[in-house]
Design an enzyme around this catalytic site. Structure first.
Site, PDB file in Angstrom:
ATOM      1  N   ARG A   1       0.859  -1.179   0.000  1.00  0.00           N
ATOM      2  CA  ARG A   1       0.000   0.000   0.000  1.00  0.00           C
ATOM      3  C   ARG A   1       0.897   1.232   0.000  1.00  0.00           C
ATOM      4  O   ARG A   1       1.942   1.248   0.663  1.00  0.00           O
ATOM      5  CB  ARG A   1      -0.901   0.027   1.247  1.00  0.00           C
ATOM      6  CG  ARG A   1      -2.063  -0.960   1.221  1.00  0.00           C
ATOM      7  CD  ARG A   1      -3.126  -0.567   0.188  1.00  0.00           C
ATOM      8  NE  ARG A   1      -4.280  -1.459   0.199  1.00  0.00           N
ATOM      9  CZ  ARG A   1      -4.422  -2.519  -0.601  1.00  0.00           C
ATOM     10  NH1 ARG A   1      -3.489  -2.838  -1.464  1.00  0.00           N
ATOM     11  NH2 ARG A   1      -5.520  -3.253  -0.535  1.00  0.00           N
TER      12      ARG A   1
ATOM     13  N   GLU B   1      -3.246   8.053  -4.077  1.00  0.00           N
ATOM     14  CA  GLU B   1      -3.543   7.164  -5.186  1.00  0.00           C
ATOM     15  C   GLU B   1      -4.910   7.516  -5.752  1.00  0.00           C
ATOM     16  O   GLU B   1      -5.863   7.575  -4.969  1.00  0.00           O
ATOM     17  CB  GLU B   1      -3.545   5.725  -4.670  1.00  0.00           C
ATOM     18  CG  GLU B   1      -3.388   4.703  -5.754  1.00  0.00           C
ATOM     19  CD  GLU B   1      -3.125   3.314  -5.191  1.00  0.00           C
ATOM     20  OE1 GLU B   1      -4.043   2.502  -5.315  1.00  0.00           O
ATOM     21  OE2 GLU B   1      -2.045   3.067  -4.632  1.00  0.00           O
TER      22      GLU B   1
ATOM     23  N   HIS C   1      -1.580   0.442  -9.693  1.00  0.00           N
ATOM     24  CA  HIS C   1      -2.170  -0.543  -8.760  1.00  0.00           C
ATOM     25  C   HIS C   1      -2.759  -1.730  -9.541  1.00  0.00           C
ATOM     26  O   HIS C   1      -3.942  -2.066  -9.391  1.00  0.00           O
ATOM     27  CB  HIS C   1      -3.231   0.117  -7.868  1.00  0.00           C
ATOM     28  CG  HIS C   1      -3.447  -0.616  -6.566  1.00  0.00           C
ATOM     29  ND1 HIS C   1      -3.785   0.013  -5.387  1.00  0.00           N
ATOM     30  CD2 HIS C   1      -3.370  -1.945  -6.265  1.00  0.00           C
ATOM     31  CE1 HIS C   1      -3.922  -0.895  -4.420  1.00  0.00           C
ATOM     32  NE2 HIS C   1      -3.674  -2.090  -4.941  1.00  0.00           N
TER      33      HIS C   1
HETATM   34  C1  DGY Z   1      -5.573  -6.156  -2.863  1.00  0.00           C
HETATM   35  O1  DGY Z   1      -6.311  -7.107  -3.174  1.00  0.00           O
HETATM   36  O2  DGY Z   1      -5.499  -5.739  -1.707  1.00  0.00           O
HETATM   37  C2  DGY Z   1      -4.760  -5.568  -3.940  1.00  0.00           C
HETATM   38  O3  DGY Z   1      -4.116  -4.409  -3.573  1.00  0.00           O
HETATM   39  C3  DGY Z   1      -5.600  -5.308  -5.171  1.00  0.00           C
HETATM   40  O4  DGY Z   1      -5.220  -6.224  -6.066  1.00  0.00           O
END
Ligand code: DGY
Length: 328
Positions: free
Chosen positions: A238, A267, A286
């Site tokens: 993240r 983001e 992402h």
């Molecule tokens: C998640 O599933 O948490 C990812 O960041 C998205 O693919």
């Protein structure tokens, strides 16, 4: 039709999963490429028995308070830092996520980012496109070897472990910090070290921790200062795990060698963000889990979590199983 639960889905999802939900529910889909405005989310959840949310939707205390009929929240992601799980638990609302199925796909992407940054792939492509490729040259676009290099994995969980397996194939030395499954380390020969050692010794540092109060800005100015000036940071976790301003400074001033990011903070980032002006920074939007097969599996799992919650059954993948305590 009577007694069919109402569901809000905050983005278009793969058709098969949508059909599963539509077979049992009245469905409102936010059918746009943009995120639904906050007011729309608040308005829809106030009518909904179930919500299937993306990681971009803040399902916080205010949303949960507005959702007076809500019986289940199903997040289309393994991460769930967008949801106030405590507030949901207090209301007895189970929260579902999609663990396991995106592990290998995300690890592929992390390793792809690592390799692209090590071998300066985006810069190489620009070089070719701009007509700078005039001849073969011994000193042009030199990158770093991956084989034999040291990889530092912060968070040897499911995805960290899958990255470690790939690193084994490249003959890398693997260090890790954090993660509690001893089997993951045994299988990959990863060596447990403290964070400082990992940062000092790694040629590549890859992040695989969830975003929590403890991990927010885990990597900032002090941590960059410990890293090698050639080191490359890979983030598929993240954006908030990294202090973005400190990262920009570290990349600009040669404190570290490069970064390859699938996630950013904020983001999305705007096209004129300082990170995008730097030749030693790669940014993907992402998309670590973005393969046809994996997104279909995520949609299926999210749909099944949602439907289980609406039927009053236990969610197959529930992040707050304490909501079931005391229920028969
Ligand atoms: C998640 O599933 O948490 C990812 O960041 C998205 O693919």
């Amino acid at each position: 039709m009577e007694n069919r639960p109402c569901v809000f889905i905050s983005r278009t999802i793969p058709a098969e999963a949508l059909a599963l939900i539509e077979a049992e529910c009245e469905v409102v889909v936010w059918d746009h490429d943009t995120q639904p405005p906050r007011e729309k989310v608040l308005a829809e959840v106030s009518q909904a028995d179930g919500v299937l949310s993306m990681l971009t939707e803040k399902i916080d205390e205010e949303v949960i308070a507005a959702a007076t009929k809500l019986r289940v929240i199903s997040n289309f992601a393994v991460g769930y830092d967008n949801i106030d799980v405590d507030a949901a638990t207090e209301r007895g609302i189970p929260v579902g996520n999609t663990p396991g199925i995106l592990t290998e796909t995300t690890a592929d992407h992390a390793f792809m980012l690592l390799a692209a940054a090590a071998r300066r792939l985006p810069e190489s492509m620009e070089y070719v496109k701009q007509g700078k490729w005039q001849t073969w040259n011994p000193t042009t676009l030199l990158g770093q070897d991956i084989h034999g290099a040291t990889l530092g994995i912060i968070g040897l969980g499911r995805i960290g472990h899958a990255v470690a397996k790939r690193a084994q194939g490249f003959g890398m030395r693997i260090l890790y910090h954090g993660g509690s499954n001893p089997q993951y380390a045994d299988e990959t020969g990863a060596q447990s070290v403290d964070l400082e050692t990992l940062l000092r010794e790694s040629d590549f540092v890859t992040l695989h921790v969830p975003l929590t109060d403890e991990t927010r800005h885990l990597i900032g100015k002090d941590e960059f200062a410990l890293m090698k000036d050639s080191a490359i940071l890979i983030n598929t976790a993240r954006g908030g795990v990294v202090d973005t301003d400190a990262l920009v400074d570290a990349l600009k001033n040669g404190v570290i060698g490069g970064a390859a990011l699938d996630v950013t903070d904020p983001e999305p980032i705007s096209p004129n963000h300082p990170l995008l002006q730097l030749p030693n920074c790669i940014v993907a939007p992402h998309t670590a889990s973005a393969t046809q097969a994996t997104r279909a599996k995520m949609a299926d799992m999210a749909a099944k979590n949602l439907l289980a919650g609406l039927r009053g059954e236990r969610l197959p993948h529930c992040v707050n199983p304490e909501v079931y305590e005391g229920r028969s």
